[in-house]
Design an enzyme around this catalytic site. Sequence first.
Site, PDB file in Angstrom:
ATOM      1  N   HIS A 125       4.448  -3.283   2.230  1.00  0.00           N
ATOM      2  CA  HIS A 125       3.183  -4.229   3.321  1.00  0.00           C
ATOM      3  C   HIS A 125       2.191  -5.335   2.213  1.00  0.00           C
ATOM      4  O   HIS A 125       1.507  -5.525   2.667  1.00  0.00           O
ATOM      5  CB  HIS A 125       2.245  -2.806   2.963  1.00  0.00           C
ATOM      6  CG  HIS A 125       1.393  -3.351   4.350  1.00  0.00           C
ATOM      7  ND1 HIS A 125       0.149  -2.992   3.820  1.00  0.00           N
ATOM      8  CD2 HIS A 125       1.659  -3.568   5.763  1.00  0.00           C
ATOM      9  CE1 HIS A 125      -0.690  -4.056   5.225  1.00  0.00           C
ATOM     10  NE2 HIS A 125       0.202  -3.638   6.240  1.00  0.00           N
TER      11      HIS A 125
ATOM     12  N   LYS B  61       1.739  -8.709   0.722  1.00  0.00           N
ATOM     13  CA  LYS B  61       1.310 -10.527   0.848  1.00  0.00           C
ATOM     14  C   LYS B  61       1.558 -11.310  -0.081  1.00  0.00           C
ATOM     15  O   LYS B  61       0.051 -11.215  -0.561  1.00  0.00           O
ATOM     16  CB  LYS B  61       0.489 -10.566   2.342  1.00  0.00           C
ATOM     17  CG  LYS B  61       0.759 -10.251   3.240  1.00  0.00           C
ATOM     18  CD  LYS B  61       0.134  -8.961   3.340  1.00  0.00           C
ATOM     19  CE  LYS B  61       0.782  -8.198   4.786  1.00  0.00           C
ATOM     20  NZ  LYS B  61      -0.145  -7.030   5.383  1.00  0.00           N
TER      21      LYS B  61
ATOM     22  N   ASP C 134       6.532 -21.683  -8.441  1.00  0.00           N
ATOM     23  CA  ASP C 134       6.713 -22.047 -10.554  1.00  0.00           C
ATOM     24  C   ASP C 134       6.262 -21.721 -10.926  1.00  0.00           C
ATOM     25  O   ASP C 134       6.132 -22.210 -12.385  1.00  0.00           O
ATOM     26  CB  ASP C 134       6.463 -23.220 -10.526  1.00  0.00           C
ATOM     27  CG  ASP C 134       7.114 -24.205  -9.241  1.00  0.00           C
ATOM     28  OD1 ASP C 134       8.048 -23.906  -8.893  1.00  0.00           O
ATOM     29  OD2 ASP C 134       6.769 -25.359  -9.076  1.00  0.00           O
TER      30      ASP C 134
ATOM     31  N   ASP D 152     -22.104  -4.938  -5.622  1.00  0.00           N
ATOM     32  CA  ASP D 152     -23.182  -6.092  -6.855  1.00  0.00           C
ATOM     33  C   ASP D 152     -22.958  -7.857  -6.642  1.00  0.00           C
ATOM     34  O   ASP D 152     -22.728  -7.927  -5.939  1.00  0.00           O
ATOM     35  CB  ASP D 152     -23.247  -5.255  -7.756  1.00  0.00           C
ATOM     36  CG  ASP D 152     -23.476  -4.428  -8.090  1.00  0.00           C
ATOM     37  OD1 ASP D 152     -24.169  -3.309  -6.760  1.00  0.00           O
ATOM     38  OD2 ASP D 152     -24.069  -3.123  -8.814  1.00  0.00           O
TER      39      ASP D 152
END
Length: 426
Positions: free
Chosen positions: A115, A117, A122, A302
């Site tokens: 799943h 991505k 380079d 935060d």
Amino acid sequence: MDSGGRWVGGNRIALLENGEEFFPRVFDAIREAKREVIIETFILFEDKVGLALHAAMRAAAQRGVKIDVLVDGFGSPDLSREYIEGLTSVGVRMRVFDPGKRILGQRLNVFRRMHRKIVVVDGELAFVGGINYSADHLMDFGPKAKQDYAVELRGPIVAQIHQFVLRAIALGDKGPRWFRRRLKRAPPVEREAVGETEAIFVSRDNRRHTNDIERHYLAAIRAARQRIVIANAYFFPGYRLIKELRRAARRGVDVRLILQGEPDMPIVKTAASMLYHHLLHAGVRIFEYCDRPLHAKIALMDDQWSTVGSSNLDPLSLSLNLEANVIARDRAFNQLMWERMDRLMRESCKQIGEADLESGWSGWRLVRSFFIFHFLRWYPSWLGWLPRQVPRLTPAEVVALAERREQREKNSQKNGKDAVTPTEVA
């Protein structure tokens, strides 16, 4: 597989919102690549986005850039033979993670998907997030266009991500042992500091890193003292995450969840809404994004901690799928994330209140709450009993040929004649 697992300073990070920001940056990076492009994605569709990616990869490969592409067999099942051969004919190495056969036209290889991505160019530039290569990540797709995010990274953290994707290819291919041994021994190439962001690359797999992403979420929630904002497409986390969110709200932390109000799958909203009473009564604020389907997997805690990646907070992502997130410690980036999420909540969300919940504590609700509570408490252990999937990568041209043969065999059975040629069998 090593997923980094340590904080690295000196990075530069940029937030990319939706396909309008993400696709041009990725395609430009591929066009400008000098040596190597590695792409991992759950979904690659043969639509205008997939064709644009195809053109960028072909052009890069034709000028000598080494290109590796890994797609998931469940998420990207319908790529044509012409699409695949258009890439492999110019030297692109395209692989499919666990290409399962269809039974009665249905894809049954649902569990333990690839799943992630990720794009690495380079070894110097990386993209990590939740955006697939499909037109439904663009606004002009219409009401069903997805709201989603990714990050662009430069700096020392890219070396970790680069090593990770190289190992994914080597382990999945079960390629030459000398190559895998050399890769295991080779330290990441040191990159110069280019910014002020501390970052950590975290993955979830079915071997050594089964709960790394969840552990980082839990640690950040426990440490939060001011605010927690989580925008998540598929929200049905385990008992520990729910418990820590409730504890944070009760100790005065401003805890906000941005969830789907216009889901791409109705069951997503139904599942999440079962938790609303439990969360609202502890002081957690819930916002449903109503403009279009929410596909985000992001959070901030935060004024420093932020994460963007592929991992939802649901059983599939936390206990089964192969996922990858980047976590950043950077005040400016955290502030940018907060401004984007605040705008989303003010302009595009409906806040859920007590009046939106079912009234009364009926006997059915008590029973349902009991089972939901215990399911959330134990489901990670139950799902862990499923067979551990060893990464199996198959060249895409082999998958395409097998599917074509299978289709022709079906046609020949219908027509009563053999349509499979000796050349295709070979």
